[in-house]
Each structure stands twice: as structure tokens, then as C-alpha cells.
Enzyme design. Sequence first.
Site, PDB file in Angstrom:
ATOM      1  N   HIS A  40       0.694  -1.063  -0.033  1.00  0.00           N
ATOM      2  CA  HIS A  40       0.251   0.073   0.024  1.00  0.00           C
ATOM      3  C   HIS A  40       0.920   1.565  -0.087  1.00  0.00           C
ATOM      4  O   HIS A  40       2.143   1.291  -0.165  1.00  0.00           O
ATOM      5  CB  HIS A  40      -1.049  -0.319   1.487  1.00  0.00           C
ATOM      6  CG  HIS A  40      -0.347   0.691   2.247  1.00  0.00           C
ATOM      7  ND1 HIS A  40       0.617   1.354   3.546  1.00  0.00           N
ATOM      8  CD2 HIS A  40       0.303  -1.129   3.370  1.00  0.00           C
ATOM      9  CE1 HIS A  40       0.384   1.278   4.152  1.00  0.00           C
ATOM     10  NE2 HIS A  40       0.854  -1.108   4.368  1.00  0.00           N
ATOM     11  N   ASN A  41       0.029   2.494  -0.230  1.00  0.00           N
ATOM     12  CA  ASN A  41       1.260   3.153  -0.129  1.00  0.00           C
ATOM     13  C   ASN A  41       1.809   3.629   1.493  1.00  0.00           C
ATOM     14  O   ASN A  41       1.124   3.711   2.109  1.00  0.00           O
ATOM     15  CB  ASN A  41      -0.155   4.824  -0.649  1.00  0.00           C
ATOM     16  CG  ASN A  41      -0.444   5.342  -1.881  1.00  0.00           C
ATOM     17  OD1 ASN A  41       0.066   4.506  -2.312  1.00  0.00           O
ATOM     18  ND2 ASN A  41      -1.746   5.656  -1.997  1.00  0.00           N
ATOM     19  N   GLY A  42       3.117   4.230   1.631  1.00  0.00           N
ATOM     20  CA  GLY A  42       3.687   4.186   2.464  1.00  0.00           C
ATOM     21  C   GLY A  42       4.992   3.519   2.389  1.00  0.00           C
ATOM     22  O   GLY A  42       5.084   2.954   3.773  1.00  0.00           O
ATOM     23  N   SER A  43       4.311   1.539   2.118  1.00  0.00           N
ATOM     24  CA  SER A  43       5.141   0.722   2.127  1.00  0.00           C
ATOM     25  C   SER A  43       7.013   0.750   1.652  1.00  0.00           C
ATOM     26  O   SER A  43       7.558  -0.289   2.603  1.00  0.00           O
ATOM     27  CB  SER A  43       4.606  -0.057   1.199  1.00  0.00           C
ATOM     28  OG  SER A  43       4.354  -0.193   0.046  1.00  0.00           O
ATOM     29  N   GLY A  44       7.470   2.001   0.923  1.00  0.00           N
ATOM     30  CA  GLY A  44       8.492   2.126   0.817  1.00  0.00           C
ATOM     31  C   GLY A  44       9.457   1.309  -0.915  1.00  0.00           C
ATOM     32  O   GLY A  44       9.953   1.209  -1.262  1.00  0.00           O
ATOM     33  N   LYS A  45       7.569   0.813  -1.382  1.00  0.00           N
ATOM     34  CA  LYS A  45       7.887  -0.019  -2.994  1.00  0.00           C
ATOM     35  C   LYS A  45       8.493   1.496  -4.128  1.00  0.00           C
ATOM     36  O   LYS A  45       8.950   0.931  -4.158  1.00  0.00           O
ATOM     37  CB  LYS A  45       7.246  -0.628  -3.028  1.00  0.00           C
ATOM     38  CG  LYS A  45       5.473   0.245  -3.337  1.00  0.00           C
ATOM     39  CD  LYS A  45       4.271  -0.318  -3.776  1.00  0.00           C
ATOM     40  CE  LYS A  45       3.187   0.288  -4.536  1.00  0.00           C
ATOM     41  NZ  LYS A  45       2.974   1.049  -3.033  1.00  0.00           N
ATOM     42  N   SER A  46       8.226   2.842  -3.759  1.00  0.00           N
ATOM     43  CA  SER A  46       8.621   3.810  -4.775  1.00  0.00           C
ATOM     44  C   SER A  46      10.086   4.068  -4.686  1.00  0.00           C
ATOM     45  O   SER A  46      11.175   4.268  -5.106  1.00  0.00           O
ATOM     46  CB  SER A  46       7.784   4.839  -4.804  1.00  0.00           C
ATOM     47  OG  SER A  46       6.598   4.389  -5.447  1.00  0.00           O
ATOM     48  N   GLU A 166       4.478   2.276 -10.418  1.00  0.00           N
ATOM     49  CA  GLU A 166       3.237   2.455 -10.480  1.00  0.00           C
ATOM     50  C   GLU A 166       3.016   3.490 -12.338  1.00  0.00           C
ATOM     51  O   GLU A 166       1.294   4.733 -11.621  1.00  0.00           O
ATOM     52  CB  GLU A 166       2.816   3.565  -9.139  1.00  0.00           C
ATOM     53  CG  GLU A 166       3.046   3.534  -7.804  1.00  0.00           C
ATOM     54  CD  GLU A 166       1.676   2.210  -7.632  1.00  0.00           C
ATOM     55  OE1 GLU A 166       0.889   1.917  -8.347  1.00  0.00           O
ATOM     56  OE2 GLU A 166       1.801   1.940  -6.305  1.00  0.00           O
TER      57      GLU A 166
END
Length: 279
Positions: A40-46, A166
Site C-alpha cells: 500500500h502507499n507508504g510501504s517503501g516500494k517507490s 506505478e
Amino acid sequence: MEELISVQNVSFRYQEEHPYVLKDVGLSVQKGEWLAIVGHNGSGKSTLARLLNGLLLPEKGDVLVEGFNSRDEESIWEIRRRVGIVFQNPDNQFVGTSVQDDVAFGLENSGMPREKMLERISESVKKVRMEDFLDQEPHRLSGGQKQRVAIAGIIALRPSIVILDEATSMLDPAGRKEVLQTMRELKEEEGMTVISITHDLEEAARADRIIVMNAGEVIDEGLPVDVFKKGDMLEKIGLDLPFPLQVQRALREKGYDFEKLTLSQEELVNELWTLQLKS
């Protein structure tokens, strides 16, 4: 399989007084695979995506791309040459006044001779089916067309790895399908390695392998069918299961006995036909 990227115990934070965005992350990327990194947003993936091509450097640990360590100043440009990123908003990536100018930008910066550059531009726009739009102004294109131009600009540089950060999240369903199909064709034709950073589990379901992130950590990885067996875990961290899997779950609760998980509409239809024939 040949390992192209190795992330070794990487931690990262944007400022010293801030909490870590990534915490002791370790993973690998194999040559020729489509790897989906979900969360989800904020998980660190970007943040991880930017570490993979050297836009950011790890505070702890190492990121190695084809043997080059991003901590080595002499290696950073080799890494960026090997790893291209297509970002979420294509409008933020355009620098040229026409499609041709935009695709040429990275090639010009690399000092490529004009004759070879024109050849690369022609090849890359054909691969994404945008050869009829070379003189078109980018802002006049549809969302899917804009992303295809962004992809053309990346593949003209001939990276061995492409990260879709994304890259389909701002597109309508038709544009999303268009971009993903283009990348799948490129993967098969060029042997390209693709890393898809996404929170869309329907998109991730079509990957070769999935890595699940939450709160800056890798909490699971494996084949899509194995990851989606843990539906409760995925929902607990705020991810929506693919629609075919939601339908299958609802039907199981009604007493229908499926032989396997269905991660696509085609698989769901086939399983329903099988149940119908058995009855």
C-alpha cells in the site's frame, strides 16, 4: 537463472531525524523475469525503485546491479544505464516539444551520433506502436499513448531492466491494458527484465513472481498463486484482492468447491465451466 540485481540488507531514511522508510530489505531480481513489488502507499516500494537505479543511495547495506555497487561513484552511471524507470505521471517525464524530440532526449545526453540516434528513435517508437505520432505534441496524446512514449524513451537507451513505478495507476482500464501489453511484448521480444511497482494486485497477478512489502519491510515473496493463498494477510495490510479471487471466495462461502485459485477472469470462467459440467 542469472541474478541481475541483489539488494543486501538495505535500510534508508530521507533525513536522520525521520524513521526508516526501508528496514533491512533483501531481495534479488533474475534476468528475464517480470517481478511485481506490491504494497500500500507508504510501504517503501517507490523508494526501493529509486534505490535500484541509483537515484537514491542506501544508508545501510548494498544495491548491486549486474555487479555494480551503487555506493561506488564510478559505478552509478553504469547502473543508471542498465536500469530505466517509467514513472507514474507521464506528463512529468516529457521534456521535448514533440514525440521524436522527447525520445531523442536521453540519446542526445549520452552523446550518441545523430545517424545512430535516428535509428534508435525509429526502432523504439515502432516497438510501442507510436511511429505515426513522431511530430505530435505530447500533451495532445491520451494517457496510454503518453506512457508508451515514455517507454519508448527508456527502451531507446537499451536498458537491461525497466521499472514501472506505478506507471499504470493514472490510466483508465484501456490505457492500463495497452501499456502492460506493450511491456509484455517487449519483455518477450527483447528478453527485457521488468519490475512492476504497484498496489494493483490484478496487475501483480500476471507477474512471474511477487514481493510483498509493508512498513518498509519485505514480508512475503513467491509465485502469484502462492502469495494469493494468503489473502487474509494481503487484506490486513490494506491491499484489495483481484476481482476474480474475490468472486471465487464469495462462491466458496456458498459451498462451491474450486480445484484451484483463479487469478484472472479467464481462469474464473474456466473453473465455473468445470463446476457446471461436474454438476
